[in-house]
Design a protein around this motif. Structure first.
Motif, PDB file in Angstrom:
ATOM      1  N   UNK A 154       0.624  -1.168   0.286  1.00 36.20           N
ATOM      2  CA  UNK A 154       0.229  -0.281  -0.069  1.00 36.20           C
ATOM      3  C   UNK A 154       0.798   1.069   0.642  1.00 36.20           C
ATOM      4  N   UNK A 155       2.394   1.036   1.276  1.00 37.72           N
ATOM      5  CA  UNK A 155       2.718   2.115   0.629  1.00 37.72           C
ATOM      6  C   UNK A 155       3.007   2.765  -0.541  1.00 37.72           C
ATOM      7  N   UNK A 190       3.063   5.897  -2.882  1.00 34.26           N
ATOM      8  CA  UNK A 190       4.393   6.677  -3.559  1.00 34.26           C
ATOM      9  C   UNK A 190       4.236   7.031  -5.012  1.00 34.26           C
ATOM     10  N   UNK A 191       3.785   5.477  -5.831  1.00 30.40           N
ATOM     11  CA  UNK A 191       4.010   5.670  -7.243  1.00 30.40           C
ATOM     12  C   UNK A 191       3.155   6.872  -7.542  1.00 30.40           C
ATOM     13  N   UNK A 192       1.777   6.362  -6.869  1.00 31.95           N
ATOM     14  CA  UNK A 192       1.017   8.176  -7.167  1.00 31.95           C
ATOM     15  C   UNK A 192       1.190   9.308  -6.996  1.00 31.95           C
ATOM     16  N   UNK A 193       2.467   9.612  -5.597  1.00 34.50           N
ATOM     17  CA  UNK A 193       2.793  10.956  -5.147  1.00 34.50           C
ATOM     18  C   UNK A 193       3.487  10.849  -6.774  1.00 34.50           C
ATOM     19  N   UNK A 224       6.234  11.628   0.229  1.00 36.20           N
ATOM     20  CA  UNK A 224       6.939  10.781  -0.304  1.00 36.20           C
ATOM     21  C   UNK A 224       8.318  10.697   0.283  1.00 36.20           C
ATOM     22  N   UNK A 225       8.603  11.457   0.329  1.00 37.04           N
ATOM     23  CA  UNK A 225      10.032  11.283   1.906  1.00 37.04           C
ATOM     24  C   UNK A 225      10.112  10.503   3.041  1.00 37.04           C
TER      25      UNK A 225
END
Length: 82
Positions: A23-24, A28-31, A54-55
């Protein structure tokens, strides 16, 4: 909402499993896509908050990776090289 934003008093109770990690990674992909989109539009200032999210996610994932036991398959890499 990302597990990273769970209050500190509840973090010990958060279950870290493959589903949570995936899920994370999906988040991250979406971000990253959102950041790239804002950059293409010349709206760099607005992507800063997404870079911070993201960081935070990357640091959290790195912390999980550092805390997890060594992967047992790492010993098999030397066998495949011979």
């Amino acid at each position: 909402m990302s597990i990273v934003f769970v209050p500190k008093k509840l973090r010990g109770e958060a279950k870290i499993n493959q589903e949570t990690i995936q899920r994370l990674l999906d988040e991250n992909d979406q971000l990253i896509r959102c950041i790239a989109d804002y950059m293409k539009k010349g709206r760099a200032v607005e992507c800063v908050k997404y870079q911070q999210f993201l960081h935070r996610n990357i640091v959290y994932l790195a912390t999980i990776a550092d805390a997890s036991p060594a992967d047992s398959t790492s010993g098999n890499t030397s066998q495949s090289a011979t």
